[in-house]
Scaffold this active site. Sequence first.
Site, short mmCIF file in Angstrom:
data_model
loop_
_atom_site.label_atom_id
_atom_site.label_comp_id
_atom_site.label_asym_id
_atom_site.label_seq_id
_atom_site.Cartn_x
_atom_site.Cartn_y
_atom_site.Cartn_z
N HIS A 26 11.06 -52.30 45.00
CA HIS A 26 9.71 -51.79 45.21
C HIS A 26 9.18 -51.28 43.87
O HIS A 26 9.96 -50.88 42.99
CB HIS A 26 9.71 -50.65 46.22
N CYS A 43 7.51 -45.67 50.92
CA CYS A 43 8.33 -45.75 52.12
C CYS A 43 9.42 -44.67 52.04
O CYS A 43 9.56 -43.99 51.02
CB CYS A 43 8.95 -47.14 52.25
N CYS A 84 11.84 -45.14 49.01
CA CYS A 84 11.24 -44.74 47.73
C CYS A 84 11.03 -43.23 47.67
O CYS A 84 11.25 -42.61 46.63
CB CYS A 84 9.94 -45.49 47.50
N GLU A 117 7.83 -48.50 42.98
CA GLU A 117 8.26 -47.15 42.65
C GLU A 117 9.70 -47.15 42.13
O GLU A 117 10.03 -46.46 41.15
CB GLU A 117 8.21 -46.23 43.88
#
Length: 155
Positions: free
Chosen positions: A52, A82, A85, A54
């Site tokens: 992801h 999410c 993260c 992040e």
Amino acid sequence: MFKSYMDIALKEAKAAADRGEVPVGAVVVSGKGEIISQASNRTRELSDPSAHAEMIAIRSACSVLGQERLNGYDLYVTLEPCAMCAGVISAARIKRLYYGASDDKSGGVEQGCCVFTHSQSHHAPEVYSGIGENEANDILKTFFEQLRNKSLVVQ
């Protein structure tokens, strides 16, 4: 004086969409306003469900700085992180989290499991939502509309 770096995160999100990735972008910024890292989703490209924006931005910033904690650093991300993260944001000790669009389905900050308010969270950053929200939502909406339209095309 507040300076937003969301415009850079939004550019990263657009680049992700151009690569066929879910359009999310992230930027790690020092307390002095220096951009340490920036990234976008690469889950498909890297065949890695943890890739992801992040996660990549935080990993990169930690690598650049040679440390596992980002005390005093801010994270700008176009979509509410999410739970995975958010856990890494907490572990990295990010000072402030700025995000654009809320994620009713998979958000882990102010939706869903609310990682930072959980009793097992060791650190909670200051959270500011809605930064660049309209543009972030537009990028996501356009991406998923195009994806649906492609799947509807008869071959």
